[in-house]
Enzyme design. Structure first.
Site, short mmCIF file in Angstrom:
data_model
loop_
_atom_site.label_atom_id
_atom_site.label_comp_id
_atom_site.label_asym_id
_atom_site.label_seq_id
_atom_site.Cartn_x
_atom_site.Cartn_y
_atom_site.Cartn_z
N GLN A 125 31.88 31.76 18.30
CA GLN A 125 31.53 33.07 18.68
C GLN A 125 30.84 33.70 17.60
OE1 GLN A 125 33.75 36.28 17.93
NE2 GLN A 125 34.24 37.11 19.80
N SER A 128 30.68 38.98 14.45
CA SER A 128 30.91 39.79 13.18
C SER A 128 29.75 39.66 12.47
CB SER A 128 32.04 39.35 12.56
OG SER A 128 33.17 39.72 13.23
N GLU A 244 39.21 37.34 25.41
CA GLU A 244 40.10 37.10 24.08
C GLU A 244 41.44 37.99 24.16
OE1 GLU A 244 38.95 39.30 20.46
OE2 GLU A 244 39.60 37.46 19.53
N ASN A 371 45.05 45.98 12.94
CA ASN A 371 46.27 46.55 13.33
C ASN A 371 45.62 48.04 13.64
OD1 ASN A 371 47.78 44.41 12.70
ND2 ASN A 371 48.74 45.52 10.82
N GLU A 372 44.69 48.43 12.77
CA GLU A 372 44.26 49.92 13.16
C GLU A 372 43.49 50.15 14.40
OE1 GLU A 372 44.00 48.09 10.01
OE2 GLU A 372 45.81 49.28 9.30
#
Lengths: 402, 327
Positions: A125, A128, A244, A371-372
Site C-alpha cells: 500500500q 505515506s 484496515e 496513538n494521537e
C-alpha cells in the site's frame, strides 16, 4: 451472556483446527521466524487459500467464499493458538484487495484478486510519504496524464511494508494541485516491476527491515489501472483505511507473544530478586495484566458484535491504543527482571525475545495509526467532541504549501 | 460468543435508572456534608429493599429476586451514577454469607435487618445506621450487635465507621471459603458501582468540553483536553468488560472469579480516580468548587479505592494469580 461458539461456529472451528493441526509444520508453527521468507511464506498462504481459509469474507466472484467475519475471526484465533505466523499478504487482503473489489474494473478484479489471495502476487500500500504521514492528503507524488491517456508518476513513498517483496501496489497520487488537497487525488494499481520503480529497504530501530522507501521516476501507468474517478482518490483511500480498521480491530488477537507469556517469564525470574523489588514487580505486572484483561474482554465484546453480523465501530481503535501501551509496559518489565542481562541485547543463555520485543513496540504505537490519531478518532467519532480547526481548509494544495 | 447484556438486563438497567433518578442524586452527598448528617443518603435502606433492586441475588424462597450477580451488577452501575446509598455491596455479600441462614436472609429481604459486613482492620461500609454486623472471627462467620464509632467522612455516601463486633455475636453456617467468595462477590458489585460513577463523571466532562469555549472554540476540540477524556473513555469501557466478566464468572465459572474480581476491583479504583480527577481538570475553576458535583465523584473515588482491600492489594493479587496460572 456466554463465551461459547454457536453450533455453526463450533463446527467451523473444529474444521479449521483439524486442517491447521494437520499442516502445522508446513504452515510454520513455532518456527519463531518473524521476518517473511518470500517463497516459503507465499507457499504457506497458497496452501491455506486452496483449503478455503484465506479471504473467507470476500465475495465468491472475487475468489473468496462469501463467509462471515466471525469465520475469519475463528481462523485468526486458531492460527494464533497454534503459533502459526500471519499471512505474508495481510496488507493485500486487508487493504488493497477490498479497494479493488469496491473501485476496480471487472478486468482488474479477474486479473488480480484470486492471485492476491493465493499470494501468487504480493501487494503493498503506497500511501505515506516523507511529507505526509498522519496528514495523508498532503501527499506530493505527482501523476500527469499524457496525450495517449497514460499517467506518468514521479515522487516518493515511504514506510511501505513489504514493498521489497511486492508484485503490485495501490498508489495514491496527486493529479490536481489547484484544488483543495483532499480533492486533487487519484488512486492507481502500479506494477512494482515497472521501469522507474526503485525500492530501498529501511532498517528499523529493532534491526528488522520490513518496510521501504519507494521511488517513482516517470513510471507509466495505463489509464485502465486507475481505481475510481480522477480526483476521487481520497474517497477511494477511505475504503482502504476503513478496511484496515476492520482487519486490525476486534478479532480478539493480541500484540506480541501475549500477556500470559510475559507473566510466565516474569514469574520464572521474580524469585531471583530481593523482596522489595518483588513487590514492585508485582505492582507493575498487576497493572499491566489488568489492562491486558480489560483489552481482551473488550475485544470479546467486539467479537460478539461480529458474531451477530454487526461491524465494529470506531471504538475498535481503542484496542490498538491500549494494546500497544500494555505490551510495551510488559516487555519493559520482562526485560527488567533479567537483572544483569537486562542491559544487553540478549540474555546470557542467548534468548533475546523480550529485548527484541522491547525494540519493536515503540513502532507499534505509530504504525497503522498513531496513538494521537486514534485518540482523535475516538474523541470525535465516539464521544462527539469537535474536531481541531484546520489551517488547510478552503485553500488549494498549492496554496497550502505556502 | 455472546459477551453482551441481554434484553432483560437492558430493561432492568433502564428500570433501575428510572427509580434511582427519582430516589437519589449526587447533590444529596453535598447536603450531607453541609448538614453534618451521618446517616445514609437517599434512597436509603428501606427504599432500596422495597424497590426489590437490593435483594436481586437473594433466593426467591427467602423473599429475594433469585437473580444473577450480573443482574445486580447492572443495577449497581446505575446506583453508582447517582452516588446512591447505601451500597449494594452489602446486599451482595449478605446473600452469599447467609446462603444457609434463612432467618437472617428473610429478615434482610423483608427490610427488617440493617446490616453491615465487617472487614477486620478496615473501616466498615454502611456501618452508620446498621443494627446487625457480620464478621469472620477465628474461622467462623458470626453475626450480632456491634459498637459503631463515627468519624469525619470524606465521602458521606458510604456510611463508613469503625465497628467493634459484640463478643457474643453468634456463628452462622459457613467458614473462610464462604467469606472469601462473598468478599469477591462484593468486589464485583463495588466495581460495578465504580463503573457507574466513572461513566457518569466522563459524561459530565464530555458535555462541558463541548459547551465551554476558550480562545474562540470549544475546549473539547483541543487535543490536550480531548485526549484526556478519551483515555478515561477507554478505561471506562475496559472496566465495563471486566465487571461483566467478573459478574458472569461468579455464577458460571467460579474458578475464574478470584482473578476477575481482583482485576475488576483494581480497575475500578484507578478508573474512577482518573475519571473524577479528569472531570475536575476539564472544568477548570468551577471544577474545584464546593457547588459543583465533581468533588462528590472525587470523594467516592478517594474512599472506594480502600474498600474490600485497596487497589495495591488487588493488583498484587492479580500478579500472583497471573504468575501462578502461567506456570
Amino acid at each position: 451472556m456466554d463465551f461459547d461458539d454457536t453450533p455453526d461456529e463450533a463446527a467451523w472451528r473444529a474444521e479449521v483446527r483439524a486442517f491447521l493441526t494437520e499442516h502445522r509444520e508446513e504452515l510454520g508453527a513455532s518456527s519463531g521466524a518473524r521476518a517473511f521468507d518470500n517463497e516459503v511464506s507465499r507457499r504457506r498462504q497458497a496452501l491455506l487459500y486452496d483449503a478455503g481459509y484465506v479471504g473467507v469474507t470476500w465475495p465468491l466472484e472475487a475468489g473468496g467464499r462469501g463467509g462471515t467475519p466471525m469465520q475469519q475471526a475463528i481462523i485468526d484465533q486458531e492460527m494464533a493458538r497454534l503459533g502459526i505466523p500471519g499471512l505474508i499478504n495481510l496488507i493485500g487482503i486487508g487493504m488493497c484487495g477490498p479497494t479493488v473489489i469496491v473501485h476496480g474494473s471487472d478486468e482488474q478484479k479477474s486479473r488480480y484478486l484470486q492471485r492476491l489471495l493465493r499470494a501468487d502476487d504480493v501487494w503493498c500500500q503506497l500511501f505515506s510519504e516523507p511529507a505526509s504521514g498522519s496528514d495523508l492528503a498532503a501527499l506530493r507524488t505527482k501523476a500527469v496524464q499524457d496525450g495517449d491517456g497514460n499517467w506518468h508518476i514521479t515522487g516518493q513513498k515511504v514506510w511501505t511494508t513489504l514493498a521489497h517483496l511486492s508484485d503490485y501496489g495501490i498508489l495514491l497520487t496527486r493529479t490536481d494541485p489547484d484544488v483543495a488537497k483532499h480533492r486533487g487525488l487519484t488512486m492507481f494499481v502500479v506494477d512494482m516491476k515497472d521501469p522507474g520503480v526503485t525500492v530501498r529497504p529501511l532498517k528499523q530501530m529493532s534491526g528488522g527491515a520490513d518496510f521501504n522507501e519507494v521511488f517513482f521516476d516517470d513510471v507509466v501507468i495505463p489509464d485502465t489501472e486507475r481505481l475510481g474517478e480522477v480526483g476521487d482518490g481520497w474517497r477511494v483511500a477511505l475504503t482502504t483505511l476503513m478496511s484496515e480498521r476492520f482487519s486490525l480491530g476486534g478479532s480478539g488477537t493480541e500484540i506480541g507473544p501475549g500477556f500470559e507469556a510475559a507473566a510466565r517469564h516474569i514469574g520464572s525470574r521474580i524469585g531471583d530478586l530481593p523482596a522489595e523489588r518483588q513487590a514492585l514487580v508485582r505492582q507493575e505486572l498487576g497493572r499491566s495484566y489488568v489492562a491486558s484483561l480489560g483489552g481482551r474482554y473488550t475485544g470479546y465484546r467486539q467479537l460478539s458484535k461480529i458474531s451477530k453480523g454487526e461491524f465494529p465501530g470506531p471504538e475498535a481503535s481503542a484496542g490498538k491504543l491500549t494494546g500497544t501501551r500494555t505490551a510495551r509496559a510488559l516487555a519493559d518489565l520482562a526485560v527488567r527482571v533479567q537483572g544483569a542481562d537486562a542491559a544487553y541485547a540478549s540474555a546470557a543463555d542467548g534468548t533475546a525475545l523480550w529485548q527484541n520485543l522491547q525494540a519493536v513496540l515503540p513502532g507499534m504505537a505509530i504504525a497503522g495509526g498513531t496513538n494521537e490519531v486514534l485518540r482523535n478518532i475516538i474523541g470525535e467519532r465516539v464521544l462527539g467532541l469537535p474536531a481541531e480547526p484546520r489551517a488547510d481548509k478552503n485553500v488549494t494544495f498549492k496554496e497550502g504549501l505556502g | 460468543m455472546n459477551f453482551d447484556l441481554d434484553d432483560e438486563q437492558r430493561d432492568l438497567a433502564a428500570a433501575a435508572r428510572d427509580f434511582l433518578a427519582d430516589a437519589a442524586a449526587p447533590a444529596n452527598a453535598r447536603e450531607a456534608l453541609d448538614s453534618g448528617a451521618r446517616g445514609a443518603v437517599p434512597p436509603g435502606r428501606d427504599e432500596l429493599v422495597k424497590s426489590g433492586f437490593a435483594t436481586i441475588t437473594i433466593a426467591e424462597s427467602a423473599g429475594g429476586g433469585g437473580g444473577t450477580l450480573l443482574d445486580l451488577a447492572v443495577v449497581a452501575e446505575q446506583a453508582g451514577r447517582v452516588l446512591a446509598g447505601p451500597s449494594l455491596v452489602t446486599y451482595a455479600r449478605a446473600a452469599e454469607l447467609f446462603a444457609e441462614s434463612p432467618t437472617q436472609l428473610e429478615a434482610l429481604a423483608g427490610g427488617g435487618l440493617a446490616l453491615a459486613v465487617v472487614d477486620a482492620g478496615s473501616p466498615v461500609l454502611d456501618a452508620i445506621g446498621a443494627d446487625t454486623f457480620v464478621a469472620l472471627r477465628d474461622g467462623d462467620i458470626v453475626c450480632g450487635a456491634g459498637t459503631v464509632t463515627e468519624r469525619e467522612p470524606i465521602d458521606p455516601t458510604r456510611g463508613l465507621a469503625d465497628v467493634a463486633v459484640a463478643p457474643d455475636a453468634s456463628p452462622v453456617p459457613g467458614g473462610p471459603d464462604r467469606w472469601a467468595r462473598a468478599e469477591r462477590v462484593g468486589r464485583v458489585i463495588l466495581a460495578a458501582e465504580g463503573l457507574g460513577a466513572a461513566s457518569r463523571a466522563l459524561e459530565i466532562g464530555v458535555e462541558y468540553a463541548k459547551e465551554r469555549h476558550a480562545f474562540g472554540r470549544a475546549i473539547g476540540s483541543y487535543q490536550a483536553v480531548k485526549h484526556m477524556l478519551v483515555d478515561v473513555y477507554v478505561e471506562v469501557e475496559q472496566l465495563r468488560s471486566l465487571v461483566w466478566w467478573a459478574a458472569w464468572a461468579a455464577d458460571n465459572a467460579p474458578a475464574e472469579l478470584p482473578l476477575a474480581a481482583a482485576a475488576a476491583k483494581a480497575a475500578a479504583a484507578t478508573t474512577l480516580e482518573r475519571a473524577a480527577e479528569t472531570l475536575i481538570q476539564v472544568h477548570g475553576g468551577i471544577g474545584f468548587t464546593w457547588e459543583h458535583d465533581a468533588h462528590l465523584y472525587w470523594r467516592r473515588a478517594k474512599v472506594d479505592r480502600f474498600l474490600l482491600g485497596d487497589d495495591v492489594a488487588a493488583f498484587d493479587e492479580v500478579a500472583r494469580i497471573a504468575m501462578e496460572g502461567a506456570r
